[in-house]
Design an enzyme around this catalytic site. Structure first.
Site, PDB file in Angstrom:
ATOM      1  N   ARG A 103     -12.769  -3.265  -8.149  1.00  0.00           N
ATOM      2  CA  ARG A 103     -12.630  -4.053  -6.923  1.00  0.00           C
ATOM      3  C   ARG A 103     -14.009  -4.230  -6.286  1.00  0.00           C
ATOM      4  O   ARG A 103     -14.706  -3.254  -6.036  1.00  0.00           O
ATOM      5  CB  ARG A 103     -11.683  -3.302  -5.987  1.00  0.00           C
ATOM      6  CG  ARG A 103     -11.001  -4.164  -4.957  1.00  0.00           C
ATOM      7  CD  ARG A 103      -9.950  -3.373  -4.215  1.00  0.00           C
ATOM      8  NE  ARG A 103     -10.525  -2.260  -3.451  1.00  0.00           N
ATOM      9  CZ  ARG A 103      -9.896  -1.623  -2.461  1.00  0.00           C
ATOM     10  NH1 ARG A 103      -8.668  -1.984  -2.127  1.00  0.00           N
ATOM     11  NH2 ARG A 103     -10.464  -0.626  -1.825  1.00  0.00           N
ATOM     12  N   PHE A 128       0.848  -1.200   0.000  1.00  0.00           N
ATOM     13  CA  PHE A 128       0.000   0.000   0.000  1.00  0.00           C
ATOM     14  C   PHE A 128       0.886   1.254   0.000  1.00  0.00           C
ATOM     15  O   PHE A 128       1.828   1.341   0.781  1.00  0.00           O
ATOM     16  CB  PHE A 128      -0.871  -0.029   1.248  1.00  0.00           C
ATOM     17  CG  PHE A 128      -2.011   0.946   1.228  1.00  0.00           C
ATOM     18  CD1 PHE A 128      -3.087   0.765   0.386  1.00  0.00           C
ATOM     19  CD2 PHE A 128      -2.012   2.041   2.076  1.00  0.00           C
ATOM     20  CE1 PHE A 128      -4.152   1.658   0.379  1.00  0.00           C
ATOM     21  CE2 PHE A 128      -3.063   2.939   2.072  1.00  0.00           C
ATOM     22  CZ  PHE A 128      -4.138   2.749   1.214  1.00  0.00           C
ATOM     23  N   TYR A 168     -11.941   0.919   9.838  1.00  0.00           N
ATOM     24  CA  TYR A 168     -13.110   1.468   9.124  1.00  0.00           C
ATOM     25  C   TYR A 168     -13.456   0.677   7.869  1.00  0.00           C
ATOM     26  O   TYR A 168     -14.331   1.075   7.119  1.00  0.00           O
ATOM     27  CB  TYR A 168     -12.915   2.953   8.791  1.00  0.00           C
ATOM     28  CG  TYR A 168     -11.624   3.342   8.106  1.00  0.00           C
ATOM     29  CD1 TYR A 168     -11.427   3.092   6.754  1.00  0.00           C
ATOM     30  CD2 TYR A 168     -10.608   3.983   8.811  1.00  0.00           C
ATOM     31  CE1 TYR A 168     -10.253   3.470   6.126  1.00  0.00           C
ATOM     32  CE2 TYR A 168      -9.430   4.363   8.194  1.00  0.00           C
ATOM     33  CZ  TYR A 168      -9.252   4.099   6.842  1.00  0.00           C
ATOM     34  OH  TYR A 168      -8.088   4.464   6.232  1.00  0.00           O
ATOM     35  N   LYS A 169     -12.748  -0.425   7.623  1.00  0.00           N
ATOM     36  CA  LYS A 169     -13.051  -1.235   6.434  1.00  0.00           C
ATOM     37  C   LYS A 169     -14.020  -2.346   6.837  1.00  0.00           C
ATOM     38  O   LYS A 169     -15.163  -2.063   7.170  1.00  0.00           O
ATOM     39  CB  LYS A 169     -11.745  -1.710   5.816  1.00  0.00           C
ATOM     40  CG  LYS A 169     -10.963  -0.517   5.274  1.00  0.00           C
ATOM     41  CD  LYS A 169      -9.572  -0.809   4.800  1.00  0.00           C
ATOM     42  CE  LYS A 169      -8.968   0.476   4.234  1.00  0.00           C
ATOM     43  NZ  LYS A 169      -7.504   0.399   4.092  1.00  0.00           N
ATOM     44  N   ASP A 206       0.674  -5.360   7.810  1.00  0.00           N
ATOM     45  CA  ASP A 206      -0.476  -4.470   7.729  1.00  0.00           C
ATOM     46  C   ASP A 206      -1.694  -5.343   7.407  1.00  0.00           C
ATOM     47  O   ASP A 206      -1.780  -5.921   6.323  1.00  0.00           O
ATOM     48  CB  ASP A 206      -0.239  -3.415   6.637  1.00  0.00           C
ATOM     49  CG  ASP A 206      -1.357  -2.386   6.590  1.00  0.00           C
ATOM     50  OD1 ASP A 206      -2.503  -2.730   6.957  1.00  0.00           O
ATOM     51  OD2 ASP A 206      -1.086  -1.246   6.179  1.00  0.00           O
TER      52      ASP A 206
HETATM   53  C1  LIG Z   1      -6.760   1.527   4.179  1.00  0.00           C
HETATM   54  C2  LIG Z   1      -5.342   1.204   4.392  1.00  0.00           C
HETATM   55  C3  LIG Z   1      -4.534   2.027   5.169  1.00  0.00           C
HETATM   56  C4  LIG Z   1      -5.110   3.309   5.718  1.00  0.00           C
HETATM   57  O1  LIG Z   1      -4.225   4.029   6.438  1.00  0.00           O
HETATM   58  P1  LIG Z   1      -4.720   5.340   7.228  1.00  0.00           P
HETATM   59  O2  LIG Z   1      -3.539   5.739   7.949  1.00  0.00           O
HETATM   60  O3  LIG Z   1      -5.884   4.940   8.050  1.00  0.00           O
HETATM   61  O4  LIG Z   1      -5.159   6.332   6.224  1.00  0.00           O
HETATM   62  C5  LIG Z   1      -3.226   1.645   5.375  1.00  0.00           C
HETATM   63  N1  LIG Z   1      -2.743   0.500   4.844  1.00  0.00           N
HETATM   64  C6  LIG Z   1      -3.498  -0.308   4.061  1.00  0.00           C
HETATM   65  C7  LIG Z   1      -2.934  -1.553   3.512  1.00  0.00           C
HETATM   66  C8  LIG Z   1      -4.817   0.040   3.821  1.00  0.00           C
HETATM   67  O5  LIG Z   1      -5.560  -0.744   3.045  1.00  0.00           O
END
Ligand SMILES: *Cc1c(COP(=O)(O)O)cnc(C)c1O
Length: 427
Positions: free
Chosen positions: A387, A129, A235-236, A210
């Site tokens: 997706r 990411f 939040y996912k 992560d």
């Molecule tokens: C959604 C997501 C994030 C989000 O990071 P924030 O710091 O909350 O903005 C980080 N890593 C991955 C892999 C994600 O999918």
């Protein structure tokens, strides 16, 4: 049960779904099929209730809410961490809810990345990411390292997947820390967290994951697998609300080690208000907290977690695999021929995929827009992925079937040509 393309198949799957009753507890957007729960999960009445309880604590108790609100705000991070421990396979004090995913990664790298002698490289993968890669490069820069030479990015052979073999082959005496995703955000590939952890330890490196795309949808055994640290987003699939406070796991072997960012919220809770000038960290993962917990951004998570625990992570995973199996079956039958031109970019093997499906098409961006015009909410991930994330707590099999019908219509009628190939600022 063998799938068919008939509507009756989806009806039967819904009738047999042991989690079907949870949908009623979510606020489903009107006339919409929501397939974006891995970007922002939906509001539930449970999450709304715990958010409103926090507001009424503020209204009625003011500063007294830190100790007397129900639940008290002072230990909200630890309490929610305990609630989350079972879904990531951690011991209760190895998890804390704090910060945001990227900031937490900064904090953990600050503590776990200790370059010394030859062992100074950070290992990640090129499909990681972007925000995680920004954080990693930031740390290399802060420590006076070379942001390119000291970052080992394991390449993908096909642009979709990462081969564990390639990652393990890249681990060596120069590797200080490895930072990898559990599930790749684009293709949905689930990595072998246990095997990668064992390999990192054999190489003498520390490893962190992560879990943003696996938490709440795939069970984990972080403690048994001996993972050093992990971060995730709430939040996912966990439906904690936009910008909800995130999660951290720290293996108890590392309790007492120094976090990258020390603050009073990570101080021993019993003495935090002694206000002493020298930091004394909490005994568990709570030490990795920095500043005051954002109560209003955290409160909905308590209600949202209740639903996940009530449904059970194993049942959630079982339904998720059935939803995505069905989705890929329908895609194969109706979307992947020359007339439609889609390809499924997600591994078929259930042990190698997370909760979403990547449908690849050269016109993915415009197809995403045409779907939205039809009331279907997927998301687009460049360069070519539509997706789709069916969420086991609120997505029905009939919705999955309807989405595939919409996709087929969009492509067969060339509806997407009516849309400009430009991306919105948020996709
Ligand atoms: C959604 C997501 C994030 C989000 O990071 P924030 O710091 O909350 O903005 C980080 N890593 C991955 C892999 C994600 O999918």
């Amino acid at each position: 049960m063998p799938f068919s393309t008939e509507a009756g198949c989806a009806v039967v799957l819904d009738e047999q779904d042991p989690l079907a009753r949870f949908r009623r507890r979510f606020c489903m957007p009107q006339e919409t099929i929501y397939m974006d729960g891995n970007s922002l999960g939906l509001l539930s009445v449970d999450a709304e209730e715990t958010l409103l309880a926090a507001l009424s604590g503020w209204r009625n108790k003011a500063v007294g809410g830190w100790l007397d609100a129900g639940p008290p705000w002072f230990t909200l991070g630890e309490d929610l961490g305990r609630m989350q421990a079972s879904i990531v396979g951690a011991e209760p004090d190895e998890v804390v809810v704090t910060g945001s995913t990227t900031v937490n990664l900064h904090n953990l790298l600050g503590g776990f990345y200790r370059p010394g002698g030859r062992r100074k490289r950070i290992l990640a993968d090129e499909l990681n990411f972007p925000s995680d890669l920004y954080a990693i490069r930031g740390h290399l820069g802060l420590r006076g390292m070379d942001t390119e030479r000291d970052l080992e990015l394991v390449p993908s052979r096909d642009g979709r997947m990462i081969k564990e073999r390639d990652v393990i082959g890249a681990m060596g005496p120069g590797t200080a820390v490895a930072v990898l995703p559990s599930v790749l955000y684009r293709s949905g590939q689930l990595l072998d967290v246990e095997g990668l952890t064992a390999a990192a330890h054999r190489a003498g490196a520390v490893i962190g994951f992560d879990l943003s795309h696996s938490v709440g949808i795939v069970p984990h055994k972080l403690h048994d697998w001996d993972v050093d640290f992990a971060v995730w987003c709430n939040y996912k699939y966990l439906n904690g609300g936009p910008g909800c406070t995130a999660g951290i796991y720290v293996n108890r072997r590392h309790f007492g080690s120094r976090p990258g960012m020390q603050g009073w919220w990570g101080y021993r809770k019993d003495r935090q208000f002694d206000m002493l000038p020298v930091w004394e960290g909490a005994p568990g993962a709570g030490a990795w907290q920095v500043g005051t917990i954002p109560v209003l951004a955290t409160a909905p998570l308590a209600g949202a977690m209740r639903l996940v625990l009530e449904a059970g992570i194993e049942a959630i995973r079982a339904k998720s695999l059935l939803l995505t199996d069905y989705l890929m079956f329908l895609a194969d039958e109706t979307l992947c021929g020359p007339a439609c031109g889609f390809a499924v970019g997600t591994p078929r093997d259930p042990s190698r995929r997370g909760g979403h499906v990547a449908l690849e098409h050269p016109e993915a961006l415009r197809i995403t827009k045409a779907l939205r015009a039809r009331g279907v909410v997927p998301d687009f991930r460049p360069p070519n992925v539509v997706r789709l994330a069916p969420a086991p707590l609120y997505t029905s099999f009939q919705e999955v079937r309807a989405v595939i019908e919409h996709l087929a219509a969009v492509v067969r009628n060339v509806e997407y040509k009516a849309f400009a190939p430009t991306r919105d600022r948020v996709s």
